[in-house]
Design an enzyme around this catalytic site. Structure first.
Site, PDB file in Angstrom:
ATOM      1  N   GLY A 122      65.755  56.482  27.705  1.00 16.62           N
ATOM      2  CA  GLY A 122      65.053  57.654  28.533  1.00 16.62           C
ATOM      3  C   GLY A 122      63.848  56.944  29.639  1.00 16.62           C
ATOM      4  N   GLY A 193      57.486  29.846  13.448  1.00 16.86           N
ATOM      5  CA  GLY A 193      56.987  31.284  13.226  1.00 16.86           C
ATOM      6  C   GLY A 193      57.493  31.825  12.058  1.00 16.86           C
ATOM      7  N   ASP A 323      55.532  47.621  18.686  1.00 18.54           N
ATOM      8  CA  ASP A 323      55.941  46.645  18.977  1.00 18.54           C
ATOM      9  C   ASP A 323      55.545  46.601  20.606  1.00 18.54           C
ATOM     10  OD1 ASP A 323      56.432  45.495  16.794  1.00 18.54           O
ATOM     11  OD2 ASP A 323      58.550  44.123  17.711  1.00 18.54           O
ATOM     12  N   ALA A 331      57.169  46.446  11.065  1.00 20.98           N
ATOM     13  CA  ALA A 331      57.351  47.159  11.263  1.00 20.98           C
ATOM     14  C   ALA A 331      56.878  48.132  10.346  1.00 20.98           C
ATOM     15  CB  ALA A 331      58.984  47.432   9.948  1.00 20.98           C
ATOM     16  N   HIS A 455      51.240  42.349 -19.317  1.00 19.87           N
ATOM     17  CA  HIS A 455      51.646  41.202 -19.873  1.00 19.87           C
ATOM     18  C   HIS A 455      52.993  40.845 -20.237  1.00 19.87           C
ATOM     19  CE1 HIS A 455      50.961  36.716 -21.295  1.00 19.87           C
ATOM     20  NE2 HIS A 455      51.933  37.414 -22.590  1.00 19.87           N
TER      21      HIS A 455
HETATM   22  P1  FAD Z   1      62.029  48.364  17.789  1.00 15.48           P
HETATM   23  O1  FAD Z   1      62.460  47.912  16.037  1.00 15.48           O
HETATM   24  O2  FAD Z   1      62.151  46.858  18.825  1.00 15.48           O
HETATM   25  O3  FAD Z   1      62.938  49.760  18.360  1.00 15.48           O
HETATM   26  C1  FAD Z   1      62.743  50.544  19.529  1.00 15.48           C
HETATM   27  C2  FAD Z   1      63.873  51.437  19.997  1.00 15.48           C
HETATM   28  O4  FAD Z   1      63.490  51.761  21.269  1.00 15.48           O
HETATM   29  C3  FAD Z   1      65.168  50.125  20.295  1.00 15.48           C
HETATM   30  O5  FAD Z   1      66.350  50.985  18.907  1.00 15.48           O
HETATM   31  C4  FAD Z   1      65.577  50.111  21.424  1.00 15.48           C
HETATM   32  O6  FAD Z   1      67.101  50.848  21.570  1.00 15.48           O
HETATM   33  C5  FAD Z   1      64.250  51.966  21.611  1.00 15.48           C
HETATM   34  N1  FAD Z   1      64.216  52.066  23.329  1.00 15.48           N
HETATM   35  C6  FAD Z   1      63.981  50.881  24.274  1.00 15.48           C
HETATM   36  N2  FAD Z   1      63.874  50.937  25.192  1.00 15.48           N
HETATM   37  C7  FAD Z   1      64.545  52.753  25.699  1.00 15.48           C
HETATM   38  C8  FAD Z   1      64.098  53.853  26.041  1.00 15.48           C
HETATM   39  N3  FAD Z   1      63.984  53.235  27.628  1.00 15.48           N
HETATM   40  N4  FAD Z   1      65.310  54.793  26.410  1.00 15.48           N
HETATM   41  C9  FAD Z   1      65.577  54.697  24.707  1.00 15.48           C
HETATM   42  N5  FAD Z   1      65.280  53.660  24.037  1.00 15.48           N
HETATM   43  C10 FAD Z   1      65.475  52.837  23.867  1.00 15.48           C
HETATM   44  N6  FAD Z   1      59.233  42.840  10.579  1.00 15.48           N
HETATM   45  C11 FAD Z   1      58.730  43.461   9.355  1.00 15.48           C
HETATM   46  O7  FAD Z   1      56.998  43.915   9.156  1.00 15.48           O
HETATM   47  N7  FAD Z   1      58.991  42.861   8.142  1.00 15.48           N
HETATM   48  C12 FAD Z   1      59.738  41.905   9.005  1.00 15.48           C
HETATM   49  O8  FAD Z   1      60.285  41.185   7.495  1.00 15.48           O
HETATM   50  C13 FAD Z   1      60.302  41.985   9.849  1.00 15.48           C
HETATM   51  N8  FAD Z   1      61.782  40.981   9.973  1.00 15.48           N
HETATM   52  C14 FAD Z   1      62.043  40.604  11.618  1.00 15.48           C
HETATM   53  C15 FAD Z   1      62.993  39.937  11.691  1.00 15.48           C
HETATM   54  C16 FAD Z   1      63.632  39.773  12.712  1.00 15.48           C
HETATM   55  C17 FAD Z   1      65.137  38.936  12.696  1.00 15.48           C
HETATM   56  C18 FAD Z   1      63.123  40.602  13.730  1.00 15.48           C
HETATM   57  C19 FAD Z   1      63.339  40.006  15.483  1.00 15.48           C
HETATM   58  C20 FAD Z   1      61.828  40.951  13.127  1.00 15.48           C
HETATM   59  C21 FAD Z   1      61.769  41.366  11.910  1.00 15.48           C
HETATM   60  N9  FAD Z   1      60.199  41.955  12.139  1.00 15.48           N
HETATM   61  C22 FAD Z   1      59.904  42.166  10.848  1.00 15.48           C
HETATM   62  C23 FAD Z   1      59.911  42.820  13.141  1.00 15.48           C
HETATM   63  C24 FAD Z   1      60.328  44.428  12.936  1.00 15.48           C
HETATM   64  O9  FAD Z   1      61.355  44.332  13.687  1.00 15.48           O
HETATM   65  C25 FAD Z   1      59.373  45.213  14.598  1.00 15.48           C
HETATM   66  O10 FAD Z   1      58.166  45.234  14.371  1.00 15.48           O
HETATM   67  C26 FAD Z   1      59.566  46.360  14.505  1.00 15.48           C
HETATM   68  O11 FAD Z   1      61.153  46.535  14.755  1.00 15.48           O
HETATM   69  C27 FAD Z   1      59.312  47.099  15.779  1.00 15.48           C
HETATM   70  O12 FAD Z   1      59.527  48.515  15.335  1.00 15.48           O
HETATM   71  P2  FAD Z   1      59.336  49.357  16.751  1.00 15.48           P
HETATM   72  O13 FAD Z   1      60.263  50.905  16.558  1.00 15.48           O
HETATM   73  O14 FAD Z   1      58.118  49.545  17.515  1.00 15.48           O
HETATM   74  O15 FAD Z   1      60.848  48.501  18.036  1.00 15.48           O
HETATM   75  P1  NAI Z   2      56.467  33.981  16.062  1.00 15.91           P
HETATM   76  O1  NAI Z   2      54.879  34.609  17.134  1.00 15.91           O
HETATM   77  O2  NAI Z   2      56.070  33.851  14.290  1.00 15.91           O
HETATM   78  O3  NAI Z   2      56.481  32.324  16.404  1.00 15.91           O
HETATM   79  C1  NAI Z   2      57.004  32.253  17.812  1.00 15.91           C
HETATM   80  C2  NAI Z   2      56.802  30.280  17.531  1.00 15.91           C
HETATM   81  O4  NAI Z   2      57.099  29.914  18.170  1.00 15.91           O
HETATM   82  C3  NAI Z   2      55.431  29.948  17.640  1.00 15.91           C
HETATM   83  O5  NAI Z   2      53.788  29.137  16.209  1.00 15.91           O
HETATM   84  C4  NAI Z   2      54.927  28.960  18.836  1.00 15.91           C
HETATM   85  O6  NAI Z   2      53.619  28.962  19.234  1.00 15.91           O
HETATM   86  C5  NAI Z   2      56.142  28.401  18.914  1.00 15.91           C
HETATM   87  N1  NAI Z   2      56.648  28.470  20.603  1.00 15.91           N
HETATM   88  C6  NAI Z   2      56.290  28.908  21.284  1.00 15.91           C
HETATM   89  N2  NAI Z   2      57.448  28.340  22.073  1.00 15.91           N
HETATM   90  C7  NAI Z   2      57.750  27.573  22.097  1.00 15.91           C
HETATM   91  C8  NAI Z   2      58.099  26.523  22.716  1.00 15.91           C
HETATM   92  N3  NAI Z   2      58.106  26.091  24.106  1.00 15.91           N
HETATM   93  N4  NAI Z   2      58.663  25.594  22.070  1.00 15.91           N
HETATM   94  C9  NAI Z   2      58.306  25.051  20.779  1.00 15.91           C
HETATM   95  N5  NAI Z   2      57.978  26.140  20.175  1.00 15.91           N
HETATM   96  C10 NAI Z   2      58.026  27.150  20.432  1.00 15.91           C
HETATM   97  O7  NAI Z   2      58.037  34.970  17.054  1.00 15.91           O
HETATM   98  P2  NAI Z   2      58.970  34.888  16.233  1.00 15.91           P
HETATM   99  O8  NAI Z   2      59.235  33.628  14.975  1.00 15.91           O
HETATM  100  O9  NAI Z   2      60.046  34.534  17.329  1.00 15.91           O
HETATM  101  O10 NAI Z   2      59.175  36.401  15.590  1.00 15.91           O
HETATM  102  C11 NAI Z   2      58.916  37.318  16.392  1.00 15.91           C
HETATM  103  C12 NAI Z   2      57.785  38.086  15.820  1.00 15.91           C
HETATM  104  O11 NAI Z   2      58.931  39.202  15.131  1.00 15.91           O
HETATM  105  C13 NAI Z   2      56.671  38.004  14.500  1.00 15.91           C
HETATM  106  O12 NAI Z   2      55.316  37.317  15.328  1.00 15.91           O
HETATM  107  C14 NAI Z   2      56.878  39.079  14.077  1.00 15.91           C
HETATM  108  O13 NAI Z   2      55.395  40.003  14.403  1.00 15.91           O
HETATM  109  C15 NAI Z   2      57.892  39.445  13.691  1.00 15.91           C
HETATM  110  N6  NAI Z   2      58.260  39.279  12.491  1.00 15.91           N
HETATM  111  C16 NAI Z   2      58.264  39.145  11.136  1.00 15.91           C
HETATM  112  C17 NAI Z   2      58.338  38.809  10.101  1.00 15.91           C
HETATM  113  C18 NAI Z   2      58.161  39.548   9.003  1.00 15.91           C
HETATM  114  O14 NAI Z   2      57.531  40.206   8.854  1.00 15.91           O
HETATM  115  N7  NAI Z   2      58.640  38.332   8.090  1.00 15.91           N
HETATM  116  C19 NAI Z   2      59.889  38.385  10.386  1.00 15.91           C
HETATM  117  C20 NAI Z   2      60.617  38.092  11.600  1.00 15.91           C
HETATM  118  C21 NAI Z   2      60.121  38.218  12.824  1.00 15.91           C
END
Ligand code: FAD
Ligand code: NAI
Length: 476
Positions: A122, A193, A323, A331, A455
């Protein structure tokens, strides 16, 4: 109303966008969602990062890898297990099955709520007569859709390091790291992180020797210091080698693996040789090729769309959530913003208390918190009292062989209002919900302590920590 004119168009069907769409449909609006995601098989898929390559698949692998590790460590229960072996392909297939079930579940919810899915990318192409015009480009070609209200929920993608291309084979971001075809003997992780610790834990449990390189001198700086200290002790004891304060050199990728030169915290040159490398150094918002310039909307210097506390952009009828805007990339934060914006469009007056959004890191034990840390309260000059209670003094935790960690409650010194709750321990992701509810209702520590908790249960540790703020924990 013409076929291609909708009340609300949502761009992006991750947790922020799909929840916004469902809530808007519940409120009686005609809703369309533009989503371009393709599964590895090339099939269009809903659910965004969270369902496809984020929260859901990572938690599936965390659960599987934890079960694998536990299976070999049940001696304390009097259970002797021999010959535990790993079928990684089956473990990955299980994870993929869960993803597929969840994404199909959203397709069902869209049909149930009569939400139109416009498959493709989009992009704003302009505005006319109060209607925003969005071009959708997909497998079926291009078509235009229009709406008076647009919710941008395009999410984020992994940040990559300059000069270090991600091929998702040797050098991986979250997408590759959730689907390795074999357990690497030596795994490097850049960034200690959330992703680094969660996915580092998955592959360590499955047999990899994992080294994490972190640029910052401190560990888990967003956590309360008591928690990050405890986490450091536990994770390094489990076998994660974590090096803080490193400065990366030029990484090279060859047939034999990945060579990561770096300078350690003491300034000494080191080299890490690994079979695979995960780059988890944060995420960047998806705002490119969105046509924002065609409606006169800009991003900030880091690419985020600027919004107020209610996710309104400066254009009437254009909102942004999840995000792609400020705040934690979580999420549930995006979901809550989706509900809020749909209700705003319907003329309601919702709001989000961003201080009450819980965080969870799904390591073992889990880490979870909500509200302020002790360090933040000290920096703000706020007088507070702290109460801490260990899981080791809880009968249920002992029974579960899950006695590591504690709950820490921070309360205002004068009013007793709960200001922050910090947990490291089994079940922290569920236990933290009680603290979030308490803080949303502006409860005091005394309120938590006076509520009857079951408990034996892990939740008793929360109550005892609340009592401990007044030095009257009962079981310690
Ligand atoms: P997204 O989930 O990124 O969705 C955005 C959507 O928009 C995508 O489907 C994309 O295809 C679509 N899109 C983008 N641009 C366009 C366009 N121009 N046209 C049409 N479609 C488009 N968060 C938690 O709270 N708990 C967790 O345990 C957790 N674990 C995570 C583990 C990993 C490995 C990662 C990478 C992230 C994790 N997160 C977790 C973070 C979480 O996934 C994100 O915060 C969340 O998905 C953000 O939701 P969103 O809807 O803003 O964006
Ligand atoms: P993060 O922000 O949690 O951690 C990134 C880490 O990389 C930081 O500690 C930073 O100092 C370090 N870093 C940055 N540049 C670097 C470099 N050049 N060399 C070495 N270290 C460096 O980001 P991450 O782990 O990629 O996750 C992204 C986001 O996804 C999180 O911030 C979180 O919002 C979301 N997420 C949430 C989860 C959950 O809720 N359980 C699980 C996974 C992701």
């Amino acid at each position: 109303m013409s076929e291609n004119i909708h009340d609300v168009i949502v761009i992006g069907a991750g947790p922020a966008g799909y929840i916004a769409a469902i809530r808007a449909a519940q409120l009686g609006f005609k809703v369309a969602v533009v989503e371009k995601w393709l599964s590895p098989a090339g099939t269009p898929a809903l659910g965004g990062t969270c369902l496809n390559v984020g929260c859901i698949p990572s938690k599936a692998l965390l659960a599987s890898s934890e079960a694998y590790e536990h299976a070999s460590h049940l001696d304390a229960h009097g259970i002797e297990v021999k010959g535990v072996s790993l079928n990684l392909a089956k473990m990955i297939a299980r994870k993929d099955g869960i993803v597929s079930k969840m994404t199909k579940g959203i397709e069902f919810l869209f049909r149930k709520n009569k939400i139109t899915w416009l498959k493709g990318h989009g992009r704003f192409v302009g505005q006319a007569d109060g209607l925003y015009r969005i071009m959708v480009s997909g497998a079926q070609g291009e078509s235009e859709a229009q709406a008076r209200q647009v919710i941008i929920a395009t999410g984020s993608k992994a940040r990559h390091l300059p000069g270090l291309p991600v091929d998702n084979h040797r050098v991986c971001d979250n997408e590759g790291a959730l689907s390795f075809d074999a357990v690497p003997a030596r795994l490097g992780v850049i960034g200690a992180g959330v992703i680094g610790l969660e996915l580092g834990s998955v592959w360590r449990r499955l047999g990899a020797s994992v080294t994490v390189l972190e640029a910052l001198p401190g560990f888990l700086g967003a956590c309360d210091e008591a928690v990050s200290k405890e986490a450091w002790k536990i994770f390094t004891r489990q076998g994660l080698a974590i090096h803080l304060g490193v400065k990366l050199g030029e990484v090279s990728v060859g047939d034999a693996g990945v060579r990561v030169p770096y300078t350690d915290a003491q300034g000494v040159a080191q080299v890490l040789e690994v079979d695979r490398l995960i780059v988890s150094v944060g995420r960047v918002p998806n705002t490119e090729n969105l046509g924002l310039e065609n409606i006169g909307l800009e991003t900030d210097a880091r690419g985020f769309i600027e919004v107020d506390d209610h996710c309104r952009t400066r254009l009437p009828g254009v909102f942004a959530i999840g995000d792609v805007v400020r705040g934690p990339m979580l999420a549930h934060k995006g979901e809550d913003e989706g509900v809020m914006v749909a209700e705003l469009i319907a003329g309601q007056q919702p709001h989000i208390d961003y201080n009450c959004i819980p965080w969870v890191i799904y390591t073992s034990p889990e880490i979870a918190w909500v509200g302020r840390t002790e360090q933040q309260l000290t920096a703000e000059g706020r007088a507070f009292k702290a109460g801490q209670f260990p899981f080791a003094a809880n009968g249920r935790a002992l029974g579960m062989d899950a006695a590591e960690g504690f709950v820490k409650v921070l309360a205002d010194a004068a009013t007793d209002e709960v200001l922050g709750v910090h947990i490291i321990g089994t079940g922290a992701s569920d236990l933290i919900a009680e603290a979030a509810v308490a803080m949303e209702f502006r409860a005091s520590a005394e309120d938590i302590a006076r509520v009857c908790h079951p408990h034996p249960s892990l939740s008793e540790v929360m109550r005892e920590a609340a009592l401990a703020t007044d030095r009257r924990a009962l079981n310690m």
